[in-house]
Design a protein around this motif. Structure first.
Motif, short mmCIF file in Angstrom:
data_model
loop_
_atom_site.label_atom_id
_atom_site.label_comp_id
_atom_site.label_asym_id
_atom_site.label_seq_id
_atom_site.Cartn_x
_atom_site.Cartn_y
_atom_site.Cartn_z
N UNK A 43 22.63 100.94 35.85
CA UNK A 43 21.93 99.68 35.99
C UNK A 43 20.59 99.89 36.69
N UNK A 44 19.54 99.27 36.15
CA UNK A 44 18.27 99.22 36.85
C UNK A 44 18.33 98.00 37.77
N UNK A 45 18.31 98.20 39.08
CA UNK A 45 18.45 97.06 39.99
C UNK A 45 17.27 96.10 39.87
N UNK A 46 17.52 94.89 40.29
CA UNK A 46 16.50 93.85 40.25
C UNK A 46 15.27 94.26 41.06
N UNK A 47 15.48 94.94 42.18
CA UNK A 47 14.37 95.34 43.04
C UNK A 47 13.51 96.44 42.43
N UNK A 48 14.04 97.22 41.49
CA UNK A 48 13.31 98.33 40.89
C UNK A 48 12.76 97.99 39.51
N UNK A 49 13.16 96.87 38.94
CA UNK A 49 12.76 96.50 37.59
C UNK A 49 11.46 95.71 37.63
N UNK A 50 10.52 96.04 36.78
CA UNK A 50 9.24 95.34 36.77
C UNK A 50 9.39 93.88 36.32
N UNK A 52 11.96 92.02 37.29
CA UNK A 52 12.63 91.31 38.38
C UNK A 52 14.04 90.87 38.07
N UNK A 53 14.67 91.48 37.05
CA UNK A 53 16.05 91.14 36.72
C UNK A 53 16.88 92.43 36.64
N UNK A 54 18.17 92.28 36.75
CA UNK A 54 19.09 93.40 36.58
C UNK A 54 19.20 93.71 35.10
N UNK A 110 21.86 86.85 37.25
CA UNK A 110 20.46 86.73 37.65
C UNK A 110 19.53 86.45 36.47
N UNK A 111 20.02 86.62 35.24
CA UNK A 111 19.26 86.24 34.06
C UNK A 111 19.50 84.78 33.69
N UNK A 113 20.17 82.24 35.99
CA UNK A 113 19.72 81.32 37.02
C UNK A 113 18.34 81.74 37.53
N UNK A 114 17.47 80.76 37.80
CA UNK A 114 16.09 81.09 38.15
C UNK A 114 15.92 81.74 39.54
N UNK A 115 16.81 81.44 40.45
CA UNK A 115 16.65 82.01 41.79
C UNK A 115 17.82 82.94 42.11
N UNK A 116 17.55 83.90 42.97
CA UNK A 116 18.57 84.87 43.36
C UNK A 116 19.73 84.20 44.08
N UNK A 117 19.44 83.17 44.86
CA UNK A 117 20.51 82.49 45.60
C UNK A 117 21.45 81.75 44.65
N UNK A 118 20.92 81.12 43.61
CA UNK A 118 21.78 80.43 42.64
C UNK A 118 22.62 81.42 41.84
N UNK A 119 22.04 82.55 41.50
CA UNK A 119 22.79 83.60 40.79
C UNK A 119 23.92 84.13 41.67
N UNK A 120 23.64 84.33 42.95
CA UNK A 120 24.65 84.80 43.90
C UNK A 120 25.79 83.79 44.02
N UNK A 121 25.44 82.52 44.14
CA UNK A 121 26.45 81.46 44.26
C UNK A 121 27.31 81.38 42.99
N UNK A 122 26.69 81.49 41.83
CA UNK A 122 27.43 81.45 40.56
C UNK A 122 28.38 82.64 40.46
N UNK A 123 27.94 83.82 40.87
CA UNK A 123 28.80 85.00 40.82
C UNK A 123 29.98 84.85 41.76
N UNK A 124 29.74 84.37 42.96
CA UNK A 124 30.83 84.17 43.92
C UNK A 124 31.79 83.08 43.44
#
Length: 140
Positions: A43-50, A52-54, A110-111, A113-124
């Motif tokens: 996986x190319x992490x979100x922080x390393x991808x140009x 901004x997504x996984x 993370x693809x 949901x627009x924000x990282x926090x919403x993606x995190x909440x959806x995953x949890x």
């Protein structure tokens, strides 16, 4: 290697995430759930991808990875007491830190949901639903 479509380079040190694809199987004869590993993805992490997504870089069948793990003496992890544990044993016993990144063949959270926090909440939320399902199955 790069071509016209590639915007950046990926260094091996930036590939620090893998995706383990599993199926949850219920064995009705033993009345238990088991996990069947299907694939391992780099996986190319979100922080390393140009973008901004996984994003996945490559997928490998789990059985092929086991052959490599058994042949390579570097394919182990150190546990807290300094004992070498083979990767295959870690994956079978779920002795690793993980979180759900997608369900089924859909997009990553993370693809979706627009924000990282919403993606995190959806995953949890999906992880909690799975845990509730497994608990309710054995505790009606």
């Amino acid at each position: 290697m790069s071509n016209e479509d590639t915007v950046g380079f990926i260094f091996t040190c930036s590939l620090k995430e893998i995706e383990l694809g599993e199926d949850i199987i219920f064995d009705k004869h033993r009345s238990e759930f088991s996990f069947e590993q299907k694939y391992i993805g780099l996986i190319i992490p979100q922080s390393e991808n140009y973008r901004g997504i996984t994003e996945p870089l490559a997928y490998f069948k789990y059985t092929d990875c086991i052959k490599v793990f058994n042949q390579d003496e570097r394919a182990y992890s150190l546990n807290f007491s300094g004992v070498k544990v083979p990767f295959h044993d870690l994956f079978l016993t779920h002795s690793y830190k993980s979180y759900i990144v997608k369900i089924g063949n859909g997009n990553y959270f993370d693809q979706l949901y627009p924000s990282a926090s919403k993606a995190f909440i959806a995953a949890r939320h999906q992880e909690n639903l799975l845990n509730d399902y497994l608990y309710k199955f054995f505790n009606p």
